[in-house]
Write an enzyme that holds these catalytic residues in place. Structure first.
Site, PDB file in Angstrom:
ATOM      1  CD  GLU A  95     -81.657  -3.645  -9.827  1.00 39.82           C
ATOM      2  OE1 GLU A  95     -81.152  -4.119 -11.174  1.00 39.82           O
ATOM      3  OE2 GLU A  95     -82.423  -4.671  -9.518  1.00 39.82           O
TER       4      GLU A  95
ATOM      5  N   GLY B   4     -92.675 -21.332 -28.599  1.00 35.50           N
ATOM      6  CA  GLY B   4     -93.256 -21.203 -27.291  1.00 35.50           C
ATOM      7  C   GLY B   4     -94.545 -20.165 -27.381  1.00 35.50           C
TER       8      GLY B   4
ATOM      9  CB  CYS C  87     -91.976  -6.684 -14.430  1.00 38.09           C
ATOM     10  SG  CYS C  87     -93.924  -6.101 -14.520  1.00 38.09           S
TER      11      CYS C  87
ATOM     12  N   GLY D 149     -75.570  -7.518  -5.648  1.00 37.55           N
ATOM     13  CA  GLY D 149     -75.401  -8.009  -4.332  1.00 37.55           C
ATOM     14  C   GLY D 149     -74.992  -9.458  -4.128  1.00 37.55           C
TER      15      GLY D 149
ATOM     16  CG  HIS E 119    -127.803  -3.692 -18.961  1.00 38.99           C
ATOM     17  ND1 HIS E 119    -127.518  -4.637 -19.890  1.00 38.99           N
ATOM     18  CD2 HIS E 119    -128.685  -2.633 -19.799  1.00 38.99           C
ATOM     19  CE1 HIS E 119    -128.054  -4.367 -21.082  1.00 38.99           C
ATOM     20  NE2 HIS E 119    -128.581  -3.317 -21.059  1.00 38.99           N
TER      21      HIS E 119
END
Length: 467
Positions: free
Chosen positions: A36, A182, A44, A116, A446
């Site tokens: 990473e 958008g 995210c 990477g 309920h």
């Protein structure tokens, strides 16, 4: 001398696809490295799903406080501290980032900092910021490199006048006006957030409806809901030109045969994402990329033996939960714990956390009708739901679509409070190939908003009780 380490599996990218792949690989006894270059948890966790929900929670709380008088609560008009809102959203992201790091360490995954790059023959070069290179080898490599915001042609993001969602998450000050280009989930969520804080918002969408991938009834309802909140919506509109000025932006828009100039302090471009397929060495392999996505088969294999790809990098739907699901399936195939079943994307839910919320799974009504099947469609408004009436959250409905011959659930769509928390009921039903008989025979608690799900299924077969 360049360091060289052998692994069973190397994962490139530490987002919801990549880190879940690494964790599952470790669970299955593989020696795993995760590469990473910046933030564990990916877009995210750090710049997308999580921090936006922190901001939207603040907006929801503000809305509830403003409406407290209808509940018999006398409260002063709340103030807005944008800096603290943003600070908290960043703290939430940082906390979860540390959580991912802890999980990987506990699982024994080797986390390698750097970029990477595929070098061919099972070799991954990891290039660090200081110029050093580390070589990793593995029989299998998973590309989970994610995606990034798409810019308008000839209108690059500048972090000042023209924003990507990165900029919208960390504004230095609150603009007086904002144009959002958008109306997918990202655009609608930011439009909702800024409008709630008092910003004059205009949404411009090229397709005929907002939330263009969604069901037409949901989109129409959302358009009307936004306009009632003061958001101007221009659907079926094209951007002809964008000019930056000393004070903001000027956007020339064409819609319904007319042209109009819109002016605002800021322009947020939310026209979608493009996969991160450059700079990862696919040119050194047989891995192919088309239109900003890595080409794979239905199981995630690329054309290069031993190289797989998952998540946003392989294209729509670009959702964190899809990436995580693909990650587990992909690693289990690599480890021999799963057969060659394809990624089933039929029942991947999609959620928009604006006000009101929307959530959908399966086919839209238009998609279902295009199959030629006879349909049973049920609709139930939240105005008929006791829990929604008690909480004052009656704006919304539940819609279910069934095959008239077999009773199979084909799709479900929800608008209203906690829609994203409820859609899993329909997701599970669809995944288990439930028919209307199982849904109608299920006991729903309920009072709860979930009863509207039951009533919608009843309505599809002419059995609704509360409408």
């Amino acid at each position: 001398m360049t360091e060289h380490t052998a692994f069973d599996l190397v994962v490139i990218g530490g987002g919801p696809g990549g880190y879940v792949a690494a964790l599952r690989g470790a669970q299955l006894g593989l020696k795993v490295a995760l590469v990473e270059k910046k933030h564990l948890g990916g877009i995210c966790l750090n710049w997308g799903c999580i921090p936006t929900k922190a901001l939207l929670h603040a907006a929801d709380t503000l809305r509830h406080i403003r409406g407290a008088a209808t509940l018999g609560l006398d409260l002063a008009e709340p103030g807005i501290n944008l800096g603290k809102m943003v600070e908290r959203s960043r703290q939430v992201a940082q906390r979860l980032n540390r959580g991912v790091a802890h999980l990987l360490k506990k699982a024994g995954v080797a986390v390698v900092d750097g970029t990477g790059v595929l070098a061919g023959d099972g070799v991954v070069e990891v290039r660090s910021d200081d110029g050093s290179v580390r070589l990793l080898t593995a029989a299998n490599v998973i590309l989970a490199t994610g995606a990034r915001p798409r810019a308008l042609p000839h209108v690059p993001f500048d972090g000042d006048r023209v924003w990507s969602y990165y900029d919208a998450l960390t504004p230095g000050s609150l603009p007086r006006s904002l144009i959002v280009v958008g109306s997918g989930a990202i655009g609608m969520e930011f439009a909702s957030f800024y409008s709630t804080l008092g910003v004059q918002v205009t949404v411009v969408e090229a397709k005929p409806q907002v939330l263009p991938a969604g069901d037409e009834e949901v989109s129409a309802f959302m358009c009307e809901a936004f306009e009632r909140q003061g958001v101007r919506v221009l659907a079926g509109a094209t951007i002809d030109a964008v000019e930056r000025s000393e004070t903001g932006v000027r956007v020339r828009v064409s819609a319904a045969g007319t042209s109009e100039a819109l002016e605002a302090d800021r322009l947020l471009v939310a026209i979608g994402l493009t996969g991160n397929v450059e700079g990862i060495g696919i040119e050194n392999t047989r891995v192919a990329a088309e239109h900003g996505r890595i080409v794979t088969d239905a199981c995630g294999r690329t054309a290069e033996p031993g190289v797989w790809a998952i998540g946003d990098a392989v294209g729509a739907p670009m959702l964190a939960h899809k990436a995580s699901h693909q990650a587990v399936a992909c690693v289990e195939r690599i480890a021999g714990a799963r057969g060659d079943d394809k990624h089933d994307e039929s029942w991947i839910p999609a959620c928009t956390y604006s006000y009101p919320q929307t959530a959908s799974v399966g086919m839209t009504e238009a998609q279902a009708r295009a199959t030629g099947a006879a349909l049973k469609v049920g609709r139930f408004p939240l105005e008929g739901n006791g829990r929604a009436v008690a909480t004052g959250e009656t704006a919304g409905f539940v819609k279910t679509i069934f095959d008239a011959q077999t009773g199979a659930l084909l799709g479900a769509h929800m608008v209203g409070p906690e829609a994203a928390e409820l859609i899993h009921g329909f997701t599970l039903a669809g995944s288990l190939e439930a028919t209307e008989a199982e849904i109608i025979g299920t006991v729903f608690p309920h009072p709860s908003v979930s009863e509207a799900m039951h009533e919608s299924a009843l309505a599809a077969f002419g059995r609704a009780l509360h409408i």
